[in-house]
Design a protein around this motif. Structure first.
Motif, PDB file in Angstrom:
ATOM      1  N   PRO A 132      -1.530   7.516  -3.025  1.00 41.53           N
ATOM      2  CA  PRO A 132      -1.763   7.820  -4.437  1.00 41.53           C
ATOM      3  C   PRO A 132      -1.035   9.121  -4.806  1.00 41.53           C
ATOM      4  O   PRO A 132      -0.958  10.053  -4.009  1.00 41.53           O
ATOM      5  CB  PRO A 132      -3.279   8.011  -4.540  1.00 41.53           C
ATOM      6  CG  PRO A 132      -3.837   7.536  -3.251  1.00 41.53           C
ATOM      7  CD  PRO A 132      -2.748   7.536  -2.240  1.00 41.53           C
ATOM      8  N   GLU A 141      -3.516   3.434  -1.879  1.00 39.52           N
ATOM      9  CA  GLU A 141      -3.563   2.697  -3.140  1.00 39.52           C
ATOM     10  C   GLU A 141      -2.908   1.335  -2.936  1.00 39.52           C
ATOM     11  O   GLU A 141      -1.811   1.264  -2.372  1.00 39.52           O
ATOM     12  CB  GLU A 141      -2.804   3.545  -4.168  1.00 39.52           C
ATOM     13  CG  GLU A 141      -2.537   2.949  -5.483  1.00 39.52           C
ATOM     14  CD  GLU A 141      -1.795   3.950  -6.353  1.00 39.52           C
ATOM     15  OE1 GLU A 141      -2.465   4.632  -7.136  1.00 39.52           O
ATOM     16  OE2 GLU A 141      -0.558   4.046  -6.225  1.00 39.52           O
ATOM     17  N   LYS A 142      -3.573   0.304  -3.379  1.00 40.14           N
ATOM     18  CA  LYS A 142      -3.016  -1.045  -3.301  1.00 40.14           C
ATOM     19  C   LYS A 142      -2.247  -1.306  -4.594  1.00 40.14           C
ATOM     20  O   LYS A 142      -2.793  -1.211  -5.677  1.00 40.14           O
ATOM     21  CB  LYS A 142      -4.140  -2.067  -3.128  1.00 40.14           C
ATOM     22  CG  LYS A 142      -3.676  -3.494  -3.036  1.00 40.14           C
ATOM     23  CD  LYS A 142      -4.839  -4.439  -2.748  1.00 40.14           C
ATOM     24  CE  LYS A 142      -5.828  -4.395  -3.884  1.00 40.14           C
ATOM     25  NZ  LYS A 142      -6.922  -5.320  -3.772  1.00 40.14           N
ATOM     26  N   PHE A 196       0.853  -1.184   0.000  1.00 44.45           N
ATOM     27  CA  PHE A 196       0.000   0.000   0.000  1.00 44.45           C
ATOM     28  C   PHE A 196       0.893   1.239   0.000  1.00 44.45           C
ATOM     29  O   PHE A 196       1.915   1.276   0.679  1.00 44.45           O
ATOM     30  CB  PHE A 196      -0.897   0.032   1.250  1.00 44.45           C
ATOM     31  CG  PHE A 196      -1.968  -1.002   1.229  1.00 44.45           C
ATOM     32  CD1 PHE A 196      -3.209  -0.733   0.663  1.00 44.45           C
ATOM     33  CD2 PHE A 196      -1.744  -2.262   1.768  1.00 44.45           C
ATOM     34  CE1 PHE A 196      -4.205  -1.701   0.642  1.00 44.45           C
ATOM     35  CE2 PHE A 196      -2.725  -3.232   1.748  1.00 44.45           C
ATOM     36  CZ  PHE A 196      -3.961  -2.954   1.185  1.00 44.45           C
ATOM     37  N   GLU A 231      -6.928   7.815   2.247  1.00 45.45           N
ATOM     38  CA  GLU A 231      -7.183   6.616   1.437  1.00 45.45           C
ATOM     39  C   GLU A 231      -5.881   6.252   0.714  1.00 45.45           C
ATOM     40  O   GLU A 231      -5.165   7.122   0.231  1.00 45.45           O
ATOM     41  CB  GLU A 231      -8.297   6.876   0.422  1.00 45.45           C
ATOM     42  CG  GLU A 231      -9.648   7.103   1.077  1.00 45.45           C
ATOM     43  CD  GLU A 231     -10.165   5.872   1.808  1.00 45.45           C
ATOM     44  OE1 GLU A 231     -10.212   4.796   1.210  1.00 45.45           O
ATOM     45  OE2 GLU A 231     -10.504   5.999   3.005  1.00 45.45           O
ATOM     46  N   SER A 284      -9.800   1.721   2.390  1.00 41.51           N
ATOM     47  CA  SER A 284      -8.846   1.331   1.349  1.00 41.51           C
ATOM     48  C   SER A 284      -8.026   0.098   1.731  1.00 41.51           C
ATOM     49  O   SER A 284      -7.516  -0.608   0.860  1.00 41.51           O
ATOM     50  CB  SER A 284      -7.911   2.500   1.010  1.00 41.51           C
ATOM     51  OG  SER A 284      -7.159   2.907   2.127  1.00 41.51           O
TER      52      SER A 284
END
Length: 188
Positions: A116, A185-186, A113, A183, A146
């Motif tokens: 972003p 991003e994976k 993770f 939040e 997320s």
């Protein structure tokens, strides 16, 4: 829980290069780890010294009560109540710079993770001196939307604009702990 994170130095990341350039402990710098970071390794963290934010090399993990036990995380919800973390939460907060953190799902698949639109991800932590060595733990919280599909816990992630407040303002730090965090991003 956060059991591993990344600190990749193989690509140009201005913030990371700046942090590493300011470290003046040559002995520890030779032992500093990059790449995939495991508990007990020596890595850079940011601390407040006087009114400045300074990078220092610390070891990941507080010694536990049992032989060879290593405590690598502290629950944000209860850190202020636990004797091991209470004073550190009051006056020894730190920031762990990274390029992402790993979590595993129930099938033991590993996911990275990150933030972003950013090369850096900053995690909130606490540090303390044990037998002439400064060590840190990463604060964790319930996972936000997320991360929750993969794991029920996640590190307390700081947006870059909150780093100074986390390090220098107790009330702001407590407010950050009560939020859900950005939040993420994976990646995989």
């Amino acid at each position: 829980m956060c059991g591993r994170y990344t600190l990749f130095t193989d690509r140009e990341i201005e913030d990371l290069e700046d942090i590493l350039a300011k470290i003046d402990d040559d002995v520890k710098k030779e032992r500093m780890k990059t790449g995939e970071i495991f508990p007990s390794e020596i890595v850079p963290v940011l601390i407040r010294q006087s009114d400045e934010i300074k990078p220092r090399l610390l070891t990941w993990g507080f010694p536990g009560y049992k032989k060879k036990q290593l405590i690598i995380n502290a629950r944000a919800e209860s850190a202020g109540e636990k004797p091991m973390f209470r004073s550190a939460l009051e006056s020894r907060r730190c920031v762990i710079p990274s390029t992402g953190f790993y979590e595993w799902d129930r099938n033991k698949r590993k996911y990275l993770f990150n933030m972003p639109d950013s090369d850096m991800l900053y995690m909130a932590g606490l540090y303390h001196r044990f037998e002439e060595e400064d060590r840190f733990v990463i604060l964790t919280r319930d996972a936000n939307a997320s991360v929750a599909p993969i794991h029920h816990r996640m590190p307390v992630v700081l947006e870059q604009m909150h780093i100074r407040n986390w390090l220098s303002d107790r009330d702001a730090a407590l407010s950050i702990l009560s939020g859900s965090g950005p939040e993420l991003e994976k990646v995989f």
